[in-house]
Design a protein around this motif. Sequence first.
Motif, PDB file in Angstrom:
ATOM      1  N   THR A 149       0.834  -1.200   0.000  1.00 30.84           N
ATOM      2  CA  THR A 149       0.000   0.000   0.000  1.00 30.84           C
ATOM      3  C   THR A 149       0.870   1.251   0.000  1.00 30.84           C
ATOM      4  O   THR A 149       2.090   1.176   0.118  1.00 30.84           O
ATOM      5  CB  THR A 149      -0.965   0.004   1.203  1.00 30.84           C
ATOM      6  OG1 THR A 149      -1.871   1.084   1.054  1.00 30.84           O
ATOM      7  CG2 THR A 149      -0.243   0.134   2.509  1.00 30.84           C
ATOM      8  N   VAL A 150       0.219   2.388  -0.117  1.00 23.64           N
ATOM      9  CA  VAL A 150       0.922   3.668  -0.054  1.00 23.64           C
ATOM     10  C   VAL A 150       0.216   4.519   0.983  1.00 23.64           C
ATOM     11  O   VAL A 150      -1.003   4.642   0.961  1.00 23.64           O
ATOM     12  CB  VAL A 150       0.876   4.391  -1.432  1.00 23.64           C
ATOM     13  CG1 VAL A 150       1.576   5.737  -1.344  1.00 23.64           C
ATOM     14  CG2 VAL A 150       1.501   3.533  -2.500  1.00 23.64           C
ATOM     15  N   ARG A 151       0.996   5.061   1.942  1.00 22.52           N
ATOM     16  CA  ARG A 151       0.391   5.918   2.970  1.00 22.52           C
ATOM     17  C   ARG A 151       0.893   7.344   2.793  1.00 22.52           C
ATOM     18  O   ARG A 151       2.103   7.581   2.676  1.00 22.52           O
ATOM     19  CB  ARG A 151       0.755   5.409   4.354  1.00 22.52           C
ATOM     20  CG  ARG A 151       0.120   4.070   4.641  1.00 22.52           C
ATOM     21  CD  ARG A 151       0.011   3.791   6.135  1.00 22.52           C
ATOM     22  NE  ARG A 151      -0.710   2.545   6.297  1.00 22.52           N
ATOM     23  CZ  ARG A 151      -0.111   1.374   6.559  1.00 22.52           C
ATOM     24  NH1 ARG A 151       1.185   1.309   6.725  1.00 22.52           N
ATOM     25  NH2 ARG A 151      -0.835   0.274   6.662  1.00 22.52           N
ATOM     26  N   VAL A 152      -0.027   8.276   2.782  1.00 21.95           N
ATOM     27  CA  VAL A 152       0.355   9.681   2.602  1.00 21.95           C
ATOM     28  C   VAL A 152       0.694  10.275   3.959  1.00 21.95           C
ATOM     29  O   VAL A 152      -0.085  10.188   4.902  1.00 21.95           O
ATOM     30  CB  VAL A 152      -0.794  10.471   1.942  1.00 21.95           C
ATOM     31  CG1 VAL A 152      -0.378  11.912   1.731  1.00 21.95           C
ATOM     32  CG2 VAL A 152      -1.193   9.832   0.632  1.00 21.95           C
ATOM     33  N   ARG A 153       1.875  10.898   4.054  1.00 21.65           N
ATOM     34  CA  ARG A 153       2.275  11.523   5.314  1.00 21.65           C
ATOM     35  C   ARG A 153       1.962  13.019   5.301  1.00 21.65           C
ATOM     36  O   ARG A 153       1.416  13.555   6.242  1.00 21.65           O
ATOM     37  CB  ARG A 153       3.781  11.354   5.504  1.00 21.65           C
ATOM     38  CG  ARG A 153       4.172  10.001   6.035  1.00 21.65           C
ATOM     39  CD  ARG A 153       5.631  10.075   6.288  1.00 21.65           C
ATOM     40  NE  ARG A 153       6.104   9.000   7.115  1.00 21.65           N
ATOM     41  CZ  ARG A 153       7.335   8.967   7.575  1.00 21.65           C
ATOM     42  NH1 ARG A 153       8.185   9.939   7.285  1.00 21.65           N
ATOM     43  NH2 ARG A 153       7.726   7.962   8.312  1.00 21.65           N
ATOM     44  N   LYS A 154       2.412  13.664   4.229  1.00 21.28           N
ATOM     45  CA  LYS A 154       2.207  15.116   4.116  1.00 21.28           C
ATOM     46  C   LYS A 154       1.806  15.406   2.696  1.00 21.28           C
ATOM     47  O   LYS A 154       2.122  14.652   1.775  1.00 21.28           O
ATOM     48  CB  LYS A 154       3.546  15.834   4.359  1.00 21.28           C
ATOM     49  CG  LYS A 154       3.941  16.006   5.774  1.00 21.28           C
ATOM     50  CD  LYS A 154       5.222  16.814   5.758  1.00 21.28           C
ATOM     51  CE  LYS A 154       6.179  16.344   6.825  1.00 21.28           C
ATOM     52  NZ  LYS A 154       7.525  16.867   6.583  1.00 21.28           N
ATOM     53  N   ARG A 155       1.115  16.514   2.522  1.00 19.58           N
ATOM     54  CA  ARG A 155       0.796  16.917   1.164  1.00 19.58           C
ATOM     55  C   ARG A 155       1.679  18.093   0.775  1.00 19.58           C
ATOM     56  O   ARG A 155       2.059  18.896   1.630  1.00 19.58           O
ATOM     57  CB  ARG A 155      -0.676  17.314   1.070  1.00 19.58           C
ATOM     58  CG  ARG A 155      -1.567  16.248   1.672  1.00 19.58           C
ATOM     59  CD  ARG A 155      -2.843  16.099   0.951  1.00 19.58           C
ATOM     60  NE  ARG A 155      -2.652  16.077  -0.484  1.00 19.58           N
ATOM     61  CZ  ARG A 155      -3.619  16.383  -1.334  1.00 19.58           C
ATOM     62  NH1 ARG A 155      -4.779  16.742  -0.897  1.00 19.58           N
ATOM     63  NH2 ARG A 155      -3.385  16.340  -2.630  1.00 19.58           N
ATOM     64  N   GLY A 156       2.008  18.182  -0.493  1.00 18.96           N
ATOM     65  CA  GLY A 156       2.901  19.246  -0.947  1.00 18.96           C
ATOM     66  C   GLY A 156       2.174  20.256  -1.803  1.00 18.96           C
ATOM     67  O   GLY A 156       1.227  19.920  -2.517  1.00 18.96           O
ATOM     68  N   LYS A 157       2.627  21.514  -1.693  1.00 15.93           N
ATOM     69  CA  LYS A 157       2.038  22.568  -2.526  1.00 15.93           C
ATOM     70  C   LYS A 157       2.820  22.598  -3.836  1.00 15.93           C
ATOM     71  O   LYS A 157       4.031  22.860  -3.823  1.00 15.93           O
ATOM     72  CB  LYS A 157       2.182  23.893  -1.792  1.00 15.93           C
ATOM     73  CG  LYS A 157       0.990  24.794  -1.947  1.00 15.93           C
ATOM     74  CD  LYS A 157       1.163  26.018  -1.077  1.00 15.93           C
ATOM     75  CE  LYS A 157      -0.147  26.748  -0.927  1.00 15.93           C
ATOM     76  NZ  LYS A 157      -0.024  27.888  -0.021  1.00 15.93           N
ATOM     77  N   ILE A 158       2.165  22.339  -4.937  1.00 19.47           N
ATOM     78  CA  ILE A 158       2.892  22.248  -6.204  1.00 19.47           C
ATOM     79  C   ILE A 158       2.166  23.020  -7.290  1.00 19.47           C
ATOM     80  O   ILE A 158       0.987  23.304  -7.189  1.00 19.47           O
ATOM     81  CB  ILE A 158       3.062  20.784  -6.660  1.00 19.47           C
ATOM     82  CG1 ILE A 158       1.713  20.052  -6.582  1.00 19.47           C
ATOM     83  CG2 ILE A 158       4.125  20.086  -5.882  1.00 19.47           C
ATOM     84  CD1 ILE A 158       1.493  19.092  -7.650  1.00 19.47           C
ATOM     85  N   ARG A 159       2.902  23.325  -8.365  1.00 23.15           N
ATOM     86  CA  ARG A 159       2.291  24.034  -9.496  1.00 23.15           C
ATOM     87  C   ARG A 159       2.590  23.319 -10.805  1.00 23.15           C
ATOM     88  O   ARG A 159       2.444  23.861 -11.875  1.00 23.15           O
ATOM     89  CB  ARG A 159       2.829  25.468  -9.551  1.00 23.15           C
ATOM     90  CG  ARG A 159       2.630  26.184  -8.248  1.00 23.15           C
ATOM     91  CD  ARG A 159       3.150  27.573  -8.306  1.00 23.15           C
ATOM     92  NE  ARG A 159       2.275  28.415  -9.122  1.00 23.15           N
ATOM     93  CZ  ARG A 159       2.328  29.741  -9.118  1.00 23.15           C
ATOM     94  NH1 ARG A 159       3.199  30.363  -8.369  1.00 23.15           N
ATOM     95  NH2 ARG A 159       1.519  30.440  -9.878  1.00 23.15           N
ATOM     96  N   ARG A 160       3.096  22.099 -10.722  1.00 29.04           N
ATOM     97  CA  ARG A 160       3.501  21.378 -11.914  1.00 29.04           C
ATOM     98  C   ARG A 160       3.011  19.916 -11.841  1.00 29.04           C
ATOM     99  O   ARG A 160       2.787  19.405 -10.741  1.00 29.04           O
ATOM    100  CB  ARG A 160       5.028  21.352 -12.004  1.00 29.04           C
ATOM    101  CG  ARG A 160       5.593  22.140 -13.115  1.00 29.04           C
ATOM    102  CD  ARG A 160       6.945  22.694 -12.754  1.00 29.04           C
ATOM    103  NE  ARG A 160       6.785  24.024 -12.156  1.00 29.04           N
ATOM    104  CZ  ARG A 160       6.764  25.141 -12.866  1.00 29.04           C
ATOM    105  NH1 ARG A 160       6.929  25.090 -14.156  1.00 29.04           N
ATOM    106  NH2 ARG A 160       6.608  26.303 -12.290  1.00 29.04           N
TER     107      ARG A 160
END
Lengths: 212, 186
Positions: free
Chosen positions: B123-134
């Motif tokens: 599985t894949v667990r999300v730890r943090k979300r990133g602010k991105i523009r691409r």
Amino acid sequence: MISGLLGKKLGMTQIFKDGKCYAVTVVAAGPCKVLQVKKSDGKDGYNAIQLGFEDKKVKSCAKSEIGHAKKHADSAPKSFVREVDWDGKDDIKAGQEITLSVLEKVKYIDVIGTKKGKGFQGVVKRHNFKGGPTTHGQSDRLRAPGSIGASSYPSRVHKGMRMPGQMGNCRGTVRNLEILDIDLGQNIIAINGSVPGAQNGYVILRKSVINK
Amino acid sequence: MQVPEPERDFVKLECNFLFIQLILSFTQYCDLVQGQGDLLMNLKLDAYAQKYMKKNIPHFEIGDNVDVILKIVEGDKERKQTFNGTVIAISGSGINYMFTVRRIVGGEGVERTFPIHSPKLVTVRVRKRGKIRRAKLYYLRDRVGKGTKLKEKIWLAQDARVSAELSEAAAKEFDSKAEPKAETKK
């Protein structure tokens, strides 16, 4: 025992098996109708089975096609009709349906189809020639074939000399392809690697000649 | 009798509009008829590939800091390994869905690409979300130190919960598939 089956190439995808990822060609194979049985002790003098795959529009058939399909098998005319080898031992009659179960215990097959047409091509693309040098004062030699033989003897070009010409759009065989999956319910077979022809092209699946 | 100028223009305009609509609908129809063969065939292909696809897929986006959990077989033993990093690319769809995770190990960048439907990926667990523009974060490859960090995106608690549930469901599906193998070993 029938040695092959007819089918239609659906396209390529990938599947996972035993933790590995394989690039596979998915072929919709069968059910095929036996249009004619040829026997060595009969009129034809050899053992073979003529299979027909996918119904053809009656509108676009010649009368002979309709008549032939009706004569032995009493079936609708088929759009892809080919003969496959048969050892003459099982009891097979015209009109019978042959499904993928023929290839169920087979590991390796050969696939025969019509290659994608590339048109009239030069020797570099068609025969993998190297072409000429680009530098040291050379011009117009980049994709040229080079010498095609000696001069006064033999005073002609040897037969079979590789030259430019039509590439593709001809029959092609890929031997020894592994069967990775057979879906008898949906009449679908997954073959490891690529297979001659475009998507929706007809193919013959034959038991491998080398690897039995 | 002549039609007054403005009215004529209006009629013209409407005619043009109708004409364009007609062409548009016709081209759409042509596309449909032409593409039908391909469409049907692709549907069959997709339906077949479904057999090898997972039902529960963890949800993550580009720029997220994730834990990728993998099953590793060493001899007879099986263990789970975690690869932590930033998702820098997602490519493909259906069974060809792949994603690339980048992390820095001892000052050296390491990238791994995984097929999401791989039977080795738990599985894949999300730890943090990133602010991105691409859509592809390949520019991170040219960066070192502090520059490799993405700005963190504030995450709604609800979204976080949904994401966690999805990755749990994927892990459960993996376990349910792995069980019969363990039994045969006994």
